[in-house]
Design an enzyme around this catalytic site. Structure first.
Site, mmCIF file in Angstrom:
data_model
loop_
_atom_site.group_PDB
_atom_site.id
_atom_site.type_symbol
_atom_site.label_atom_id
_atom_site.label_comp_id
_atom_site.label_asym_id
_atom_site.label_seq_id
_atom_site.Cartn_x
_atom_site.Cartn_y
_atom_site.Cartn_z
ATOM 1 N N ARG A 7 -32.778 18.087 -40.848
ATOM 2 C CA ARG A 7 -31.508 17.356 -40.761
ATOM 3 C C ARG A 7 -30.368 18.307 -40.423
ATOM 4 N NH1 ARG A 7 -30.804 14.551 -46.156
ATOM 5 N NH2 ARG A 7 -29.164 13.369 -45.169
ATOM 6 N N ARG A 46 -30.446 17.149 -56.225
ATOM 7 C CA ARG A 46 -30.313 15.698 -56.081
ATOM 8 C C ARG A 46 -31.699 15.051 -56.158
ATOM 9 N NH1 ARG A 46 -26.646 13.742 -51.209
ATOM 10 N NH2 ARG A 46 -28.428 13.885 -49.841
ATOM 11 N N ARG A 105 -34.332 9.876 -52.736
ATOM 12 C CA ARG A 105 -34.352 9.467 -51.329
ATOM 13 C C ARG A 105 -35.545 10.086 -50.638
ATOM 14 N NH1 ARG A 105 -28.413 10.487 -48.956
ATOM 15 N NH2 ARG A 105 -29.728 10.851 -47.137
ATOM 16 N N LYS A 158 -19.891 14.404 -49.052
ATOM 17 C CA LYS A 158 -19.111 13.328 -48.409
ATOM 18 C C LYS A 158 -19.082 12.079 -49.286
ATOM 19 C CE LYS A 158 -21.559 13.186 -44.553
ATOM 20 N NZ LYS A 158 -22.562 14.254 -44.548
ATOM 21 N N ARG A 176 -22.224 10.387 -35.120
ATOM 22 C CA ARG A 176 -23.008 11.614 -35.203
ATOM 23 C C ARG A 176 -23.339 12.162 -33.814
ATOM 24 N NH1 ARG A 176 -25.291 10.271 -40.618
ATOM 25 N NH2 ARG A 176 -26.556 11.964 -41.399
HETATM 26 P P1 AMP Z 1 -26.946 10.056 -44.282
HETATM 27 O O1 AMP Z 1 -27.054 9.369 -45.609
HETATM 28 O O2 AMP Z 1 -25.608 9.827 -43.624
HETATM 29 O O3 AMP Z 1 -27.301 11.512 -44.348
HETATM 30 O O4 AMP Z 1 -28.008 9.360 -43.308
HETATM 31 C C1 AMP Z 1 -29.386 9.338 -43.614
HETATM 32 C C2 AMP Z 1 -30.207 9.185 -42.336
HETATM 33 O O5 AMP Z 1 -29.841 7.948 -41.679
HETATM 34 C C3 AMP Z 1 -29.968 10.257 -41.281
HETATM 35 O O6 AMP Z 1 -30.759 11.424 -41.493
HETATM 36 C C4 AMP Z 1 -30.370 9.523 -39.999
HETATM 37 O O7 AMP Z 1 -31.786 9.396 -39.888
HETATM 38 C C5 AMP Z 1 -29.817 8.117 -40.255
HETATM 39 N N1 AMP Z 1 -28.426 7.969 -39.781
HETATM 40 C C6 AMP Z 1 -27.308 7.722 -40.552
HETATM 41 N N2 AMP Z 1 -26.207 7.622 -39.791
HETATM 42 C C7 AMP Z 1 -26.607 7.835 -38.510
HETATM 43 C C8 AMP Z 1 -25.936 7.878 -37.249
HETATM 44 N N3 AMP Z 1 -24.602 7.713 -37.159
HETATM 45 N N4 AMP Z 1 -26.691 8.114 -36.136
HETATM 46 C C9 AMP Z 1 -28.024 8.277 -36.198
HETATM 47 N N5 AMP Z 1 -28.723 8.262 -37.346
HETATM 48 C C10 AMP Z 1 -28.033 8.040 -38.505
#
Ligand code: AMP
Length: 189
Positions: free
Chosen positions: A146, A127, A135, A13, A88
């Site tokens: 996840r 990554r 990360r 993404k 989400r």
């Molecule tokens: P991402 O980089 O989008 O994969 O987000 C990393 C982490 O941030 C996720 O595993 C969640 O812990 C948190 N996170 C990001 N966006 C959301 C969301 N819309 N709702 C809940 N948690 C989120």
């Protein structure tokens, strides 16, 4: 045009958002990036979110909805948005509809990038190995969690958009250029 870029962790993404920003001048709202910045800056939001993020769990809907509403209110005229990582959950999706409605803008497409899960593990491990900025949630165990969270909370939200004819799926197993070509074709339909 306002879109949601959707897909499991590691689907590409961020890469595709980068292409859309460069080619279409879209504004990228990535909740993951915002949360990581908040954690790095040691803000109250960052402190509240960090434990959930490190465990691969979702941060609470209330925190996420406030955060994205705050971000959108900073640029009231923005109308060329890519939402990445949000919504989400169904509750977040409903809150997003209200935010768009109150701003008088529409959601035009929800692009889902699909990928094979074995490939996802390889990508995330890659990554974690290659990236200078490793990360804290990029490892195989957390990724498993996840992905489970994605299947339980996030994937079931997709019919909400499919029923409105907004959903398009792109096979993310192809090269970056081919995936971005498919996305461009959908957006220009
Ligand atoms: P991402 O980089 O989008 O994969 O987000 C990393 C982490 O941030 C996720 O595993 C969640 O812990 C948190 N996170 C990001 N966006 C959301 C969301 N819309 N709702 C809940 N948690 C989120």
């Amino acid at each position: 045009m306002n879109i949601i870029l959707h897909g499991p962790p590691g689907a590409g993404k961020g890469t595709q958002a980068g292409i859309l920003i460069a080619e279409r001048g879209m504004i990228h709202l990535s909740t993951g990036d915002m949360l990581r910045a908040a954690v790095a800056a040691g803000t109250e939001l960052g402190k509240k979110a960090k434990a959930s993020m490190d465990e691969g769990k979702l941060v609470s809907d209330d925190l996420m909805i406030d955060m994205i509403a705050g971000e959108m209110s900073q640029d009231k005229n923005a109308n060329n948005i890519i939402l990445d990582g949000f919504p989400r959950t169904l509750r977040q999706a409903e809150a997003l509809d209200e935010m768009f409605e109150s701003r008088g803008i529409t959601l035009d497409k929800v692009v889902v990038i699909t990928v094979d899960e074995t490939v996802l593990f390889a990508r995330i491990e890659n990554r974690a190995t290659l990236s200078n900025v490793v990360r804290s949630d990029d490892n195989a165990d957390i990724l498993k969690h996840r992905l489970q969270v994605y299947h339980e909370n996030t994937a079931p939200m997709l019919p909400y958009y499919d029923n409105r004819g907004l959903l398009v799926c792109v096979d993310g197993m192809q090269s970056v250029d081919i995936v971005s070509g498919h996305i461009a074709a959908f957006l220009d339909e």
